[in-house]
Design an enzyme around this catalytic site. Structure first.
Site, PDB file in Angstrom:
ATOM      1  N   GLY A  19       0.776  -1.238   0.000  1.00  0.00           N
ATOM      2  CA  GLY A  19       0.000   0.000   0.000  1.00  0.00           C
ATOM      3  C   GLY A  19       0.801   1.278   0.000  1.00  0.00           C
ATOM      4  O   GLY A  19       0.298   2.336   0.376  1.00  0.00           O
ATOM      5  N   ASN A  21       1.727   2.952  -2.599  1.00  0.00           N
ATOM      6  CA  ASN A  21       1.060   3.866  -3.540  1.00  0.00           C
ATOM      7  C   ASN A  21      -0.249   4.374  -2.965  1.00  0.00           C
ATOM      8  O   ASN A  21      -0.570   5.556  -3.101  1.00  0.00           O
ATOM      9  CB  ASN A  21       0.815   3.166  -4.878  1.00  0.00           C
ATOM     10  CG  ASN A  21       2.058   3.185  -5.758  1.00  0.00           C
ATOM     11  OD1 ASN A  21       2.442   4.228  -6.253  1.00  0.00           O
ATOM     12  ND2 ASN A  21       2.690   2.051  -5.911  1.00  0.00           N
ATOM     13  N   MET A  97      -2.819  -6.833  -7.908  1.00  0.00           N
ATOM     14  CA  MET A  97      -2.155  -7.903  -8.643  1.00  0.00           C
ATOM     15  C   MET A  97      -3.128  -8.882  -9.300  1.00  0.00           C
ATOM     16  O   MET A  97      -2.829 -10.056  -9.450  1.00  0.00           O
ATOM     17  CB  MET A  97      -1.189  -8.649  -7.722  1.00  0.00           C
ATOM     18  CG  MET A  97      -0.139  -7.762  -7.116  1.00  0.00           C
ATOM     19  SD  MET A  97       0.728  -6.768  -8.342  1.00  0.00           S
ATOM     20  CE  MET A  97       1.953  -7.926  -8.875  1.00  0.00           C
ATOM     21  N   ARG A  98      -4.312  -8.439  -9.657  1.00  0.00           N
ATOM     22  CA  ARG A  98      -5.250  -9.306 -10.379  1.00  0.00           C
ATOM     23  C   ARG A  98      -5.466  -8.730 -11.776  1.00  0.00           C
ATOM     24  O   ARG A  98      -5.544  -7.505 -11.941  1.00  0.00           O
ATOM     25  CB  ARG A  98      -6.606  -9.367  -9.664  1.00  0.00           C
ATOM     26  CG  ARG A  98      -6.541  -9.944  -8.271  1.00  0.00           C
ATOM     27  CD  ARG A  98      -6.304 -11.415  -8.245  1.00  0.00           C
ATOM     28  NE  ARG A  98      -7.424 -12.177  -8.862  1.00  0.00           N
ATOM     29  CZ  ARG A  98      -7.359 -13.498  -9.054  1.00  0.00           C
ATOM     30  NH1 ARG A  98      -6.254 -14.154  -8.784  1.00  0.00           N
ATOM     31  NH2 ARG A  98      -8.366 -14.155  -9.569  1.00  0.00           N
ATOM     32  N   LEU A 100      -7.977  -7.897 -14.543  1.00  0.00           N
ATOM     33  CA  LEU A 100      -9.427  -7.687 -14.583  1.00  0.00           C
ATOM     34  C   LEU A 100      -9.992  -8.140 -15.925  1.00  0.00           C
ATOM     35  O   LEU A 100      -9.377  -7.939 -16.975  1.00  0.00           O
ATOM     36  CB  LEU A 100      -9.737  -6.198 -14.367  1.00  0.00           C
ATOM     37  CG  LEU A 100      -9.256  -5.629 -13.024  1.00  0.00           C
ATOM     38  CD1 LEU A 100      -9.555  -4.144 -12.959  1.00  0.00           C
ATOM     39  CD2 LEU A 100      -9.909  -6.374 -11.860  1.00  0.00           C
ATOM     40  N   ASN A 114      -3.710   2.756 -13.773  1.00  0.00           N
ATOM     41  CA  ASN A 114      -2.817   1.792 -13.142  1.00  0.00           C
ATOM     42  C   ASN A 114      -1.421   2.377 -13.134  1.00  0.00           C
ATOM     43  O   ASN A 114      -1.079   3.207 -13.975  1.00  0.00           O
ATOM     44  CB  ASN A 114      -2.819   0.472 -13.928  1.00  0.00           C
ATOM     45  CG  ASN A 114      -1.920  -0.588 -13.273  1.00  0.00           C
ATOM     46  OD1 ASN A 114      -1.943  -0.754 -12.059  1.00  0.00           O
ATOM     47  ND2 ASN A 114      -1.133  -1.268 -14.072  1.00  0.00           N
ATOM     48  N   HIS A 116       2.505   1.106 -13.295  1.00  0.00           N
ATOM     49  CA  HIS A 116       3.295  -0.081 -13.621  1.00  0.00           C
ATOM     50  C   HIS A 116       4.776   0.272 -13.506  1.00  0.00           C
ATOM     51  O   HIS A 116       5.208   1.281 -14.080  1.00  0.00           O
ATOM     52  CB  HIS A 116       2.953  -0.565 -15.037  1.00  0.00           C
ATOM     53  CG  HIS A 116       3.702  -1.790 -15.440  1.00  0.00           C
ATOM     54  ND1 HIS A 116       3.392  -3.042 -14.945  1.00  0.00           N
ATOM     55  CD2 HIS A 116       4.764  -1.951 -16.261  1.00  0.00           C
ATOM     56  CE1 HIS A 116       4.253  -3.917 -15.456  1.00  0.00           C
ATOM     57  NE2 HIS A 116       5.076  -3.289 -16.253  1.00  0.00           N
TER      58      HIS A 116
HETATM   59  C1  GRF Z   1       4.639  -1.082  -6.797  1.00  0.00           C
HETATM   60  O1  GRF Z   1       5.959  -1.089  -7.290  1.00  0.00           O
HETATM   61  C2  GRF Z   1       3.665  -0.931  -7.954  1.00  0.00           C
HETATM   62  O2  GRF Z   1       4.226  -0.276  -9.056  1.00  0.00           O
HETATM   63  C3  GRF Z   1       3.359  -2.342  -8.304  1.00  0.00           C
HETATM   64  O3  GRF Z   1       3.245  -2.965  -7.038  1.00  0.00           O
HETATM   65  C4  GRF Z   1       4.301  -2.462  -6.210  1.00  0.00           C
HETATM   66  C5  GRF Z   1       3.889  -2.421  -4.757  1.00  0.00           C
HETATM   67  O4  GRF Z   1       2.850  -1.526  -4.617  1.00  0.00           O
HETATM   68  N1  GRF Z   1       2.193  -2.448  -9.118  1.00  0.00           N
HETATM   69  P1  GRF Z   1       2.259  -1.046  -3.178  1.00  0.00           P
HETATM   70  O5  GRF Z   1       3.384  -0.953  -2.177  1.00  0.00           O
HETATM   71  O6  GRF Z   1       1.263  -2.083  -2.751  1.00  0.00           O
HETATM   72  O7  GRF Z   1       1.657   0.284  -3.484  1.00  0.00           O
END
Ligand code: GRF
Length: 226
Positions: A19, A21, A97-98, A100, A114, A116
């Site tokens: 989390g 982000n 991480m799914r 859609l 999103n 990436h």
């Molecule tokens: C991040 O590097 C993001 O770019 C990728 O997942 C990683 C972890 O994200 N999609 P977070 O710490 O859960 O925000």
């Protein structure tokens, strides 16, 4: 951006992990840099630290364990219902991480972003930092894009780049990309959407009324996001 109900755009965030982000988005909403209300956080991982972060911030946090569903389609149906209930104007996938399904993407297309951790179109999918290190790329970074039916394939909005360092390990590179790039470009992109300055139509990202032929860069960040 006309918000659905209330006078500010409504933001929903989908998470699966730590989390960081989400934390950056939540902080920017709290300090006013993102002029939107973060109304719901949903995670497919019930024990995701990101969910606890949302609860601690007093945000409606919903666990929707994908393992509880018999199929991807059933999970997407439940996720769609949970999103619809939040009436979001913006949906941000933040470490979600799914993959859609097409139907769900179509329903929220043009308002779903999103982040990436690569310089798309380079390295869609997983293990992006590993791939950049193995290829000895001299630059790497992260991209915010609109979500469409292709994995990490929608119109790019903003991209942040950094120089790699000889001999740097994957963990160090990942940490620099996250801290120096992701946590800046994502809140900025969501802020532009919340103000209606960033939109998407017919597969074309529009910024301040003009098509965005190439992603914006760190130089385009407003001062409060640098
Ligand atoms: C991040 O590097 C993001 O770019 C990728 O997942 C990683 C972890 O994200 N999609 P977070 O710490 O859960 O925000």
């Amino acid at each position: 951006m006309s918000s659905s109900g209330g006078n500010r755009p409504r933001l929903a965030v989908l998470v699966s992990g730590r989390g960081r982000n989400l934390q950056a988005l939540q902080a920017a909403c709290a300090d006013g840099r993102i002029e939107a209300d973060l109304v719901r956080v949903i995670s497919n991982q019930p024990d995701a630290p990101a969910l606890q972060l949302a609860r601690d911030a007093g945000i409606d946090a919903l666990a929707l364990p994908h393992r509880d569903f018999d199929s991807r389609a059933d999970f997407d149906t439940a996720l769609g219902a949970a999103l619809r209930e939040a009436r979001p104007d913006i949906v941000a996938l933040a470490g979600f991480m799914r993959i859609l399904g097409a139907e769900l993407v179509a329903e929220f297309q043009n308002r779903m972003l999103n982040i990436h951790p690569s310089l798309l179109p380079k390295y869609p999918g997983l293990e992006t930092h590993q791939r950049a290190v193995q290829a000895a790329d001299d630059e790497h970074g992260a991209t915010v894009h609109f979500v469409n039916g292709d994995l990490d394939g929608g119109p790019c909005v903003i991209q942040g780049k950094l120089k790699t360092r000889p001999g740097e390990d994957v963990q160090s590179l990942a940490s620099r990309v996250l801290q120096d790039i992701e946590l800046k470009i994502y809140p900025q992109a969501v802020a532009w959407m919340a103000r209606g300055e960033l939109t998407c139509a017919r597969g074309q990202a529009m910024f301040k009324g003009r098509p965005l032929p190439a992603p914006l860069s760190l130089e385009d960040l407003e001062a409060s996001f640098r």
